[in-house]
Design a protein around this motif. Structure first.
Motif, short mmCIF file in Angstrom:
data_model
loop_
_atom_site.label_atom_id
_atom_site.label_comp_id
_atom_site.label_asym_id
_atom_site.label_seq_id
_atom_site.Cartn_x
_atom_site.Cartn_y
_atom_site.Cartn_z
N LEU A 147 0.17 -3.07 8.30
CA LEU A 147 -0.31 -4.10 7.38
C LEU A 147 -0.54 -5.52 7.87
CD1 LEU A 147 1.87 -3.11 4.19
CD2 LEU A 147 -0.44 -2.05 4.98
N SER A 148 -1.20 -6.29 7.50
CA SER A 148 -1.46 -7.71 7.88
C SER A 148 -0.30 -8.55 7.15
CB SER A 148 -2.89 -8.17 7.66
OG SER A 148 -2.94 -8.08 6.10
N THR B 105 1.93 -8.76 -0.35
CA THR B 105 1.54 -8.08 -1.53
C THR B 105 2.60 -7.13 -1.74
OG1 THR B 105 -0.75 -8.91 -1.45
CG2 THR B 105 -0.21 -6.95 -2.70
N LEU B 106 2.67 -6.28 -0.85
CA LEU B 106 3.88 -5.19 -1.01
C LEU B 106 5.28 -5.64 -1.21
CD1 LEU B 106 3.98 -1.98 -0.81
CD2 LEU B 106 4.41 -2.20 1.73
N ASP C 59 -9.59 -3.34 10.94
CA ASP C 59 -8.78 -4.29 9.84
C ASP C 59 -9.25 -4.32 8.57
OD1 ASP C 59 -6.69 -4.93 11.57
OD2 ASP C 59 -7.68 -6.77 12.31
N GLN D 242 -2.20 0.33 -3.03
CA GLN D 242 -1.19 -0.57 -3.10
C GLN D 242 -0.27 -0.27 -4.36
OE1 GLN D 242 -3.21 -4.39 -3.38
NE2 GLN D 242 -2.92 -5.02 -5.49
N GLN E 112 -1.17 -8.47 3.31
CA GLN E 112 -0.71 -7.10 2.77
C GLN E 112 0.59 -7.05 2.60
OE1 GLN E 112 -2.80 -4.82 5.76
NE2 GLN E 112 -4.98 -4.97 4.55
N ARG E 113 1.59 -7.41 3.62
CA ARG E 113 2.93 -7.36 3.56
C ARG E 113 3.75 -7.89 2.42
NH1 ARG E 113 5.80 -7.27 9.51
NH2 ARG E 113 4.74 -5.39 10.39
N ARG F 74 -8.60 -0.95 6.78
CA ARG F 74 -7.49 -0.77 6.48
C ARG F 74 -7.21 -1.82 5.16
NH1 ARG F 74 -3.39 -1.82 12.06
NH2 ARG F 74 -3.94 0.23 12.84
N ASP F 75 -7.71 -2.89 5.00
CA ASP F 75 -7.95 -3.57 3.77
C ASP F 75 -8.42 -2.77 2.65
OD1 ASP F 75 -7.42 -6.09 2.56
OD2 ASP F 75 -9.30 -6.32 2.17
N PHE G 236 -5.68 -0.01 1.78
CA PHE G 236 -4.70 -0.72 1.19
C PHE G 236 -4.80 -1.08 -0.16
CE2 PHE G 236 -2.19 -4.53 -0.15
CZ PHE G 236 -0.94 -3.99 0.28
N LYS G 237 -5.90 -1.67 -0.44
CA LYS G 237 -6.15 -1.96 -1.97
C LYS G 237 -6.25 -0.73 -2.82
CE LYS G 237 -8.47 -6.30 -0.89
NZ LYS G 237 -9.83 -7.17 -1.04
#
Length: 396
Positions: A192-193, A199-200, A161, A172, A196-197, A164-165, A168-169
């Motif tokens: 995604l957490s 944000t996307l 996790d 994004q 994160q979802r 992944r963060d 993702f950052k």
């Protein structure tokens, strides 16, 4: 020993010869042997396979000495591609792997060329080792390796996790550009957490009309979101909904992904399609839409179309404005949907229809009287005949 090694040096021509020599020696003698053979090692060990062959016959202390002696050459000459790296790593302890990873970290961007390569390495590393690789590869992942949603999905697959963060950052701002369709959207979202979802989703607002082109796309996007997350694509797509939702099947499938709060928004933009379909297909269409719906969903649906139903049903029932004839057809039509309406809805609908019919008939009577009066004004009554004195005298 050094003198002896100088004599037998020409006999050692490959990794198996080296292993056969080292395997029986004590640690201190292994050090001496490798020091004497230092100039010949590049000829003995030329590939990752050669290094692996030599290492697999040695004890761990012996391996440590050989790795220390070879690590710079491994980085600069032997490990030229991913296969070489995998071979060298294969029989190393975690401690030995850490040494090699530290030596190799600046070279990873050269030997890892795609998302498959990245996954192949990551899946065989511990979390601390993955962190080293991820840090070394972060820029290349962002700029060269992750070009599609499948690449992103593959890269995220073996990350923790926190890792992944990090990825993702880094990605994004590019993700909306690599998501080309609903399938891509699902591939990206599934790893995604929740934060994160969210944000996307915010970044994807303007893209949803491009990736949702039909009902299948709409369903695929919505069914992979939580209830509150569905607000975003619904709001972004509301002007396009009439182009997507046209049939009874479309309505039923789309509405099953919506909450009671979202349903009015959906119906606001699809109501005209629904009413047109009811008019052309008959009330059976409305029945089919409502089959399987919960009572509160039916109420929400009827709330949106209730004001339009009386005129629609009157228009469908007959063109004859005779109240008696219309009532007969209305009764047949209403009886067909009463089983699907909440108890109070059918009676209220009947009352509204009767009221509209009364107003219509009264209005028509007034229109007819006005027409007759207008015709009388434009056609005056014929004049009475004038007195004819001659005729009168003759009669006399």
């Amino acid at each position: 020993l050094s003198v002896l090694l100088e004599d037998i040096k020409p006999l050692i021509s490959g990794p198996n010869d080296l292993a056969a020599l080292l395997i029986s020696l004590e640690v201190e003698k292994v050090k001496i042997t490798l020091r004497v053979l230092k100039d010949k090692l590049p000829d003995i060990i030329q590939t990752g396979y050669d290094f692996n062959d030599a290492m697999q016959h040695l004890s761990e202390p012996q391996q440590n000495i050989l790795l220390e002696a070879m690590k710079d050459k491994l980085q600069t000459e032997i490990i030229k591609g991913l296969d070489d790296f995998v071979q060298v790593m294969q029989n190393l302890s975690e401690h030995q792997q850490n040494i090699l990873l530290e030596v190799m970290k600046d070279k990873f961007p050269d030997i890892i060329e795609g998302s498959h390569d990245f996954v192949q390495v990551m899946q065989n590393l511990s979390v601390p080792q993955q962190n080293i690789l991820l840090e070394a590869m972060q820029h290349k992942l962002q700029t060269e390796i992750i070009k599609t949603a499948s690449d992103f999905e593959r890269a995220m697959q073996y990350l923790s996790d926190p890792q992944r963060d990090i990825l993702f950052k880094a990605m994004q701002n590019r993700l909306p550009d690599i998501i080309k369709g609903s399938d891509d959207f699902v591939r990206v979202m599934q790893n995604l957490s929740v934060p994160q979802r969210d944000t996307l989703l915010e970044a994807m607002t303007d893209k949803f009309p491009d990736i949702i082109k039909d009902l299948d796309d709409f369903e695929e996007v919505m069914q992979n979101l939580s209830e509150h997350q569905r607000d975003t694509p619904l709001e972004a797509m509301k002007d396009r909904l009439p182009d997507i939702i046209k049939t009874e099947y479309d309505f039923k499938q789309a509405m099953q992904h919506l909450s009671l709060e979202q349903l009015p928004v959906f119906l606001e933009f699809t109501k005209n399609n629904l009413l047109e379909s009811i008019q052309s297909e008959g009330l059976q269409y409305l029945k089919d839409v409502m089959v399987g719906m919960a009572a509160n969903q039916i109420n929400t649906l009827l709330d949106r179309i209730e004001a339009d139903l009386p005129d629609l049903i009157i228009k469908m029932s007959t063109k004859d404005l005779s109240k008696k004839v219309v009532a007969h057809h209305l009764e047949a039509n209403l009886n067909g949907i009463k089983a699907f309406l909440p108890e109070d809805r059918a009676s209220k609908l009947q009352e509204k229809i009767d009221s509209k019919l009364s107003i219509k008939n009264s209005s028509m009577f007034k229109e007819d009287m006005a027409t007759i009066k207008s015709q009388n004004n434009t056609n005056p009554t014929a004049e009475e005949p004038k007195n004819d004195n001659n005729s009168t005298n003759k009669l006399r």
